[in-house]
Design an enzyme around this catalytic site. Structure first.
Site, PDB file in Angstrom:
ATOM      1  N   TYR A 124       0.961  -1.199  -0.072  1.00 56.44           N
ATOM      2  CA  TYR A 124      -0.017  -0.099   0.019  1.00 56.44           C
ATOM      3  C   TYR A 124       0.844   1.074  -0.049  1.00 56.44           C
ATOM      4  O   TYR A 124       0.340   2.407   0.366  1.00 56.44           O
ATOM      5  CB  TYR A 124      -0.901   0.176   1.173  1.00 56.44           C
ATOM      6  CG  TYR A 124      -1.885  -0.917   1.117  1.00 56.44           C
ATOM      7  CD1 TYR A 124      -2.067  -2.044   0.278  1.00 56.44           C
ATOM      8  CD2 TYR A 124      -3.030  -0.865   2.094  1.00 56.44           C
ATOM      9  CE1 TYR A 124      -2.898  -3.092   0.485  1.00 56.44           C
ATOM     10  CE2 TYR A 124      -4.321  -1.778   2.175  1.00 56.44           C
ATOM     11  CZ  TYR A 124      -4.009  -2.950   1.301  1.00 56.44           C
ATOM     12  OH  TYR A 124      -5.217  -3.922   1.185  1.00 56.44           O
ATOM     13  N   LYS A 173       4.906 -14.559   3.836  1.00 51.69           N
ATOM     14  CA  LYS A 173       4.628 -15.541   2.621  1.00 51.69           C
ATOM     15  C   LYS A 173       6.254 -15.375   2.543  1.00 51.69           C
ATOM     16  O   LYS A 173       6.472 -15.168   1.027  1.00 51.69           O
ATOM     17  CB  LYS A 173       3.916 -14.778   1.468  1.00 51.69           C
ATOM     18  CG  LYS A 173       3.805 -15.991   0.289  1.00 51.69           C
ATOM     19  CD  LYS A 173       2.713 -17.035   0.702  1.00 51.69           C
ATOM     20  CE  LYS A 173       2.694 -17.975  -0.467  1.00 51.69           C
ATOM     21  NZ  LYS A 173       2.362 -19.319  -0.274  1.00 51.69           N
ATOM     22  N   ASP A 206      -1.495 -18.109   3.320  1.00 49.82           N
ATOM     23  CA  ASP A 206      -2.737 -19.058   2.987  1.00 49.82           C
ATOM     24  C   ASP A 206      -2.915 -20.032   3.938  1.00 49.82           C
ATOM     25  O   ASP A 206      -4.125 -20.202   4.452  1.00 49.82           O
ATOM     26  CB  ASP A 206      -2.225 -19.962   1.601  1.00 49.82           C
ATOM     27  CG  ASP A 206      -0.716 -20.076   1.716  1.00 49.82           C
ATOM     28  OD1 ASP A 206       0.121 -19.918   2.460  1.00 49.82           O
ATOM     29  OD2 ASP A 206      -0.051 -20.925   0.834  1.00 49.82           O
ATOM     30  N   ASP A 230      -4.761  -6.301   6.147  1.00 51.14           N
ATOM     31  CA  ASP A 230      -6.072  -5.750   5.710  1.00 51.14           C
ATOM     32  C   ASP A 230      -7.032  -7.043   5.478  1.00 51.14           C
ATOM     33  O   ASP A 230      -8.363  -6.982   5.962  1.00 51.14           O
ATOM     34  CB  ASP A 230      -5.919  -4.953   4.486  1.00 51.14           C
ATOM     35  CG  ASP A 230      -7.073  -4.032   4.037  1.00 51.14           C
ATOM     36  OD1 ASP A 230      -7.999  -3.900   4.760  1.00 51.14           O
ATOM     37  OD2 ASP A 230      -7.063  -3.538   2.858  1.00 51.14           O
TER      38      ASP A 230
END
Ligand code: NAD
Length: 361
Positions: A124, A173, A206, A230
């Protein structure tokens, strides 16, 4: 000591739900002095900008704000007031507790966790561009810094310690995004070592989504980067019972802004119908932030008991389709009055009433 608080009523249902929170604040007896400023659609109409300088000036001066939701016009030249506030005031930690209230509106009545999201960088950062002239390829830059990673991880461990929470889970990740994810992971491992009293673990994003919907009670404090945070904070709001009850806090080094997770719900604006609980629980977080722990606990308990009793609750906690125990719905202001009435009567010595499991049909 009187605390001056900037109040931004906002758009849509914002004025109704912030009025509800003010009513409950009054019932706590904590001396709060409100300084009301307009941002959003009314500010555009009056001043030609959704974020006039006096809004930022007031929050910078008081270092404390309670905010209603603000409509972000789709298209047009205005940037999001919410993103602008975070950037201008360096509100780097977005904290969203996901607590099931009296077991209502959730399959997971035991849910009680907190998502701590880095709110200033990551995907972002706003650094993005077209790669070629005919706009057939585009790139968004994922900026992760060691400074911001250290700061958010430390914030999460300090929060865990302050609130007596047992574990912090870092979500990333790093197996695929080896530099940005790896940097965040390294920061987490180093700082976790400085908090031996709090358990730490890591999950890939995930796997985390799957784990959360299977067994949310395994998790306590979750710390993560901007985009993952988010998504996870909305997921956790859903686990806990939905937007109507989900509060939030944005924290900088010296400034904090409290606001519900939900938006301005334009279709309910002015109808006195919206659930005021998310804004009222944002007030609860504000009270905790200024050291008014007992008043904050009274507010939380008054909300809990009102929802558990289910006599004066808004449509989303009352109607078939939203709940297993339908009752006639009340207005936003009636529910706020009921919560405010209960605040001084709460007996903090008594345990919270248990949630009522649905009766089989
Ligand atoms: P929304 O949260 O306003 O509404 C989503 C759904 O939830 C709607 O059905 C709405 O009626 C319902 N809802 C929301 N709050 C409720 C409440 N308190 N009680 C009962 N029902 C409630 O999301 P949206 O429709 O995607 O967004 C509307 C506007 O709000 C957009 O302009 C968006 O940009 C803005 N927004 C602002 C903020 C903020 O200011 N922090 C956050 C999210 C969205």
């Amino acid at each position: 000591m009187t605390h001056r608080v900037t109040l931004v009523p906002g758009d849509g249902i914002g004025p109704e739900v912030t009025r509800a929170a003010q009513l409950v604040a009054e019932a706590t007896g904590v001396p709060l002095e409100w300084e009301t400023v307009e941002a959003g659609e009314r500010a555009i109409a009056a001043k030609g900008t959704p974020l006039p300088p006096e809004v930022l000036d007031s929050i910078r001066k008081n270092r404390l704000a309670l905010k209603g939701p603000i409509t972000t016009p789709i298209g047009g030249g205005f940037r999001s007031v919410n993103v602008a506030l975070r950037q201008e005031l360096d509100l780097y930690a977005s904290v969203r507790p996901a607590r099931a209230i009296a077991g209502e509106g959730t399959r997971y009545p035991e849910t009680d966790l907190v998502v701590v999201r880095e709110a200033t960088e990551g995907l972002y950062s706003g650094v993005e561009h077209w790669v070629d002239r005919d706009h057939s390829a585009a790139e968004t830059v994922n900026v992760v810094t060691r400074k911001a990673s250290d700061r958010i991880v430390r914030f999460a461990f300090e929060l865990a310690r302050r609130e007596g929470r047992r574990k912090v889970t870092a979500v990333h990740k790093a197996n695929i995004m080896k530099t940005t994810g790896g940097l965040f992971q390294t920061a987490f491992r180093e700082i976790a070592g400085q908090y031996p009293d709090i358990a730490s673990e890591e999950r890939l994003i995930d796997n985390m989504c799957m784990q959360l919907v299977k067994k949310p009670s395994e998790y306590d404090v979750i710390v993560t980067t901007n985009l993952f945070g988010d998504i996870l904070s909305d997921l956790c709001a859903g686990l806990a019972g939905g937007l109507g009850i989900a509060p939030g806090g944005l924290y900088g080094t010296s400034t904090a802004v409290f606001e519900p997770v939900h938006g301005s719900a334009p279709k309910y604006a002015g109808l006195d119908k919206a659930n005021p609980v998310a804004e009222i629980l944002s007030l609860e977080l504000l009270l905790r932030h200024i050291g008014e722990a007992e008043a904050a606990e009274r507010v939380f308990r008054a909300v809990w008991e009102t929802v558990a009793e289910k006599k004066v609750v808004t449509y989303d906690l009352a109607l078939p389709g939203y709940t297993d125990r339908p009752v006639p719905p009340s207005s936003c202001s009636a529910m706020a009055r009921e919560i405010a009435r209960k605040v001084p009567q709460i007996d903090l010595e008594k345990p919270r009433p248990p949630y009522a499991p649905p009766t089989p049909s």
